[in-house]
Design an enzyme around this catalytic site. Structure first.
Site, PDB file in Angstrom:
ATOM      1  N   ARG A   1      65.826  -0.603  59.099  1.00 55.81           N
ATOM      2  CA  ARG A   1      66.203   0.227  60.508  1.00 55.81           C
ATOM      3  C   ARG A   1      67.271   0.732  60.665  1.00 55.81           C
ATOM      4  O   ARG A   1      68.745   0.313  60.757  1.00 55.81           O
ATOM      5  CB  ARG A   1      66.033  -0.789  62.169  1.00 55.81           C
ATOM      6  CG  ARG A   1      66.158   0.902  62.956  1.00 55.81           C
ATOM      7  CD  ARG A   1      65.061  -0.027  64.401  1.00 55.81           C
ATOM      8  NE  ARG A   1      63.983   0.688  64.448  1.00 55.81           N
ATOM      9  CZ  ARG A   1      62.746   0.101  65.221  1.00 55.81           C
ATOM     10  NH1 ARG A   1      63.654   0.355  66.739  1.00 55.81           N
ATOM     11  NH2 ARG A   1      61.666  -0.100  65.480  1.00 55.81           N
TER      12      ARG A   1
ATOM     13  N   ASP B   1      54.593   9.801  72.585  1.00 53.59           N
ATOM     14  CA  ASP B   1      56.166   8.986  71.942  1.00 53.59           C
ATOM     15  C   ASP B   1      56.994   9.425  72.781  1.00 53.59           C
ATOM     16  O   ASP B   1      56.859  10.645  73.576  1.00 53.59           O
ATOM     17  CB  ASP B   1      56.122   8.935  71.034  1.00 53.59           C
ATOM     18  CG  ASP B   1      57.720   7.302  70.257  1.00 53.59           C
ATOM     19  OD1 ASP B   1      57.913   7.332  70.736  1.00 53.59           O
ATOM     20  OD2 ASP B   1      57.491   8.561  68.841  1.00 53.59           O
TER      21      ASP B   1
ATOM     22  N   GLN C   1      54.849   0.389  62.392  1.00 56.73           N
ATOM     23  CA  GLN C   1      54.570   0.787  64.043  1.00 56.73           C
ATOM     24  C   GLN C   1      52.698   1.482  63.154  1.00 56.73           C
ATOM     25  O   GLN C   1      52.088   0.920  64.031  1.00 56.73           O
ATOM     26  CB  GLN C   1      55.366   1.839  64.533  1.00 56.73           C
ATOM     27  CG  GLN C   1      54.478   2.408  65.535  1.00 56.73           C
ATOM     28  CD  GLN C   1      54.882   1.513  66.875  1.00 56.73           C
ATOM     29  OE1 GLN C   1      55.766   0.529  66.974  1.00 56.73           O
ATOM     30  NE2 GLN C   1      53.447   1.205  67.315  1.00 56.73           N
TER      31      GLN C   1
ATOM     32  N   CYS D   1      54.047   3.622  70.897  1.00 56.14           N
ATOM     33  CA  CYS D   1      54.677   2.738  70.234  1.00 56.14           C
ATOM     34  C   CYS D   1      55.559   2.056  71.057  1.00 56.14           C
ATOM     35  O   CYS D   1      56.244   0.579  71.196  1.00 56.14           O
ATOM     36  CB  CYS D   1      55.163   3.104  69.133  1.00 56.14           C
ATOM     37  SG  CYS D   1      56.967   4.295  69.771  1.00 56.14           S
TER      38      CYS D   1
ATOM     39  N   ARG E   1      51.646  -5.354  66.522  1.00 60.28           N
ATOM     40  CA  ARG E   1      52.637  -5.172  65.345  1.00 60.28           C
ATOM     41  C   ARG E   1      52.900  -6.947  65.000  1.00 60.28           C
ATOM     42  O   ARG E   1      53.466  -6.882  63.889  1.00 60.28           O
ATOM     43  CB  ARG E   1      54.111  -4.762  66.002  1.00 60.28           C
ATOM     44  CG  ARG E   1      54.163  -3.319  67.090  1.00 60.28           C
ATOM     45  CD  ARG E   1      54.371  -2.600  66.353  1.00 60.28           C
ATOM     46  NE  ARG E   1      55.518  -2.239  64.762  1.00 60.28           N
ATOM     47  CZ  ARG E   1      56.510  -2.345  65.632  1.00 60.28           C
ATOM     48  NH1 ARG E   1      57.258  -2.250  66.108  1.00 60.28           N
ATOM     49  NH2 ARG E   1      57.603  -2.212  63.952  1.00 60.28           N
TER      50      ARG E   1
ATOM     51  N   HIS F   1      57.797   5.953  60.186  1.00 53.83           N
ATOM     52  CA  HIS F   1      57.589   4.049  60.700  1.00 53.83           C
ATOM     53  C   HIS F   1      56.613   3.293  60.591  1.00 53.83           C
ATOM     54  O   HIS F   1      55.360   3.639  61.463  1.00 53.83           O
ATOM     55  CB  HIS F   1      58.044   4.436  62.566  1.00 53.83           C
ATOM     56  CG  HIS F   1      58.100   3.438  63.539  1.00 53.83           C
ATOM     57  ND1 HIS F   1      58.705   2.020  62.669  1.00 53.83           N
ATOM     58  CD2 HIS F   1      57.666   3.076  64.743  1.00 53.83           C
ATOM     59  CE1 HIS F   1      58.865   0.988  63.635  1.00 53.83           C
ATOM     60  NE2 HIS F   1      58.350   1.499  64.249  1.00 53.83           N
TER      61      HIS F   1
HETATM   62  N1   CP Z   1      57.526   0.618  68.664  1.00 49.52           N
HETATM   63  C1   CP Z   1      59.243  -0.030  68.101  1.00 49.52           C
HETATM   64  O1   CP Z   1      59.123  -0.098  66.907  1.00 49.52           O
HETATM   65  O2   CP Z   1      59.779  -0.714  68.938  1.00 49.52           O
HETATM   66  P1   CP Z   1      61.309  -1.641  68.749  1.00 49.52           P
HETATM   67  O3   CP Z   1      62.066  -0.104  68.788  1.00 49.52           O
HETATM   68  O4   CP Z   1      60.991  -2.450  70.336  1.00 49.52           O
HETATM   69  O5   CP Z   1      61.526  -2.315  67.750  1.00 49.52           O
HETATM   70  N1  NVA Z   2      60.378   7.910  67.580  1.00 50.56           N
HETATM   71  C1  NVA Z   2      61.460   6.964  68.275  1.00 50.56           C
HETATM   72  C2  NVA Z   2      60.206   5.619  68.229  1.00 50.56           C
HETATM   73  C3  NVA Z   2      60.549   4.441  68.030  1.00 50.56           C
HETATM   74  C4  NVA Z   2      60.003   2.508  68.172  1.00 50.56           C
HETATM   75  C5  NVA Z   2      62.752   6.532  67.850  1.00 50.56           C
HETATM   76  O1  NVA Z   2      62.658   7.208  66.630  1.00 50.56           O
HETATM   77  O2  NVA Z   2      62.865   6.485  69.106  1.00 50.56           O
END
Ligand code: CP
Ligand code: NVA
Length: 320
Positions: free
Chosen positions: A103, A226, A133, A266, A294, A130
């Site tokens: 990430r 989101d 997701q 999400c 997930r 993502h």
């Molecule tokens: N939706 C999602 O990716 O959640 P986290 O940021 O908690 O991993």
């Molecule tokens: N768009 C959000 C998704 C979090 C899971 C971010 O990138 O923070």
């Protein structure tokens, strides 16, 4: 040859369909003693430059439930690109583990990891996608729309961000109708819109980008939103919160949807911003089913990359 999952576009539409089906099968057998512990002795490195609840927990559990092991690194521990270059981190990790999830702030980092490793790399969220997701999201949509899938309309309301990009690609590839409504300056990137349009044309999918949230939600079976300011954009929160106000998913907006609509997010949600308590806690909300999925989606993605022959056998055995 090793495969990566950095973008939804790394899998063909057929592979995406199989991965979602595999996730559904793995969900059914989660609590039964399976022969499916195919990853005994295999390990995963998890690199997190940003916070996480769902992705972190579900990837570790997925690995454990498949018989393997996961190790987490916070960016402070590795200081990727500061203490050591991305290629050097990659060349070390591949000597110890079998798969890496990352990430990261920049898509380039996860791509560089993949380019410098002979093992699969999975994008656990970056600035522009993502993908894991999106697999869980489609599993949720398929479950909730039963016989009608994929002939459903999904309206995405809000920021044209990483989550939106991956959803555009997967909806178009799998034949859904997706409408995106975003404020000016926050539309999905043109490259994703173009690619999703191509994927849609090659199959039965369709995507429409618009300004008006009411128009997008009209007749929708699913409403997805989101956060307005993703991780890394927190300093723009105030400005964004003004621009995004008409895009809040609230009681007024959802009355334009199909009568049996479902609400997806999400998570994490910023309650009172992109979604009201009334909607996220209401009877149409499926956000925690989505979060559960997930786990099942991660397992399917890991198996597809690390043990494709087992993934294929599992799909075939269930099709009999
Ligand atoms: N939706 C999602 O990716 O959640 P986290 O940021 O908690 O991993
Ligand atoms: N768009 C959000 C998704 C979090 C899971 C971010 O990138 O923070």
């Amino acid at each position: 040859m090793k495969r990566d999952f950095i973008s939804i576009d790394n899998f063909t539409p057929e592979e995406l369909d199989q991965t979602v089906k595999l996730a559904a099968q793995l969900k059914k057998v989660r609590k039964t003693p399976l022969e499916l512990r195919p990853l005994v002795g295999r390990s995963m490195a998890m690199i997190f430059e940003k916070p996480s609840l769902r992705t972190r927990v579900t990837f570790e559990l997925a690995m454990v439930e498949l018989g393997g092991h996961a190790l987490e690194f916070q960016s402070v521990g590795i200081q990727i690109n500061e203490r050591e270059s991305v290629p050097d981190v990659a060349r070390n990790l591949e000597r110890w583990v079998d798969v890496v999830i990352a990430r990261v702030f920049k898509n380039k980092t996860v791509r560089m990891l993949a380019e410098n490793m002979r093992i699969p790399v999975i994008n656990a969220l970056c600035n522009i996608e993502h993908p894991c997701q999106a697999v869980a999201d489609i599993l949720t949509v398929a479950e909730l729309s039963k016989g009608r899938f994929p002939k459903v309309k999904l309206a995405y309301v809000g920021d044209g961000n990483n989550v939106c990009h991956s959803l555009l690609l997967i909806c178009a590839a799998l034949g859904l109708e997706m409408a995106v409504a975003s404020p000016e300056g926050y539309e999905p990137l043109p490259g994703f819109v173009k690619r999703a349009s191509e994927l849609g044309k090659a199959g039965d999918g369709s995507i429409t980008i618009m300004r008006d949230p009411v128009e997008a939600v009209k007749g929708a079976d699913f409403i997805y939103t989101d956060v307005w300011a993703s991780m890394g954009h927190e300093d723009e929160s105030e400005k964004r919160s003004k621009n995004f106000q008409p895009y809040q998913v609230n009681a007024d907006l959802v009355r334009h949807a199909s009568p049996n609509f479902h609400v997806l997010h999400c998570l994490p949600a910023h309650r009172g911003e992109e979604i009201t308590d009334e909607i996220i806690d209401g009877p149409h909300s499926k956000v925690f089913d989505q979060a559960e999925n997930r786990l099942h989606a991660q397992k399917a993605i890991i198996l597809k990359l690390l043990a494709p022959e087992i993934a294929e056998r599992q799909i075939k055995s269930n099709n009999k």
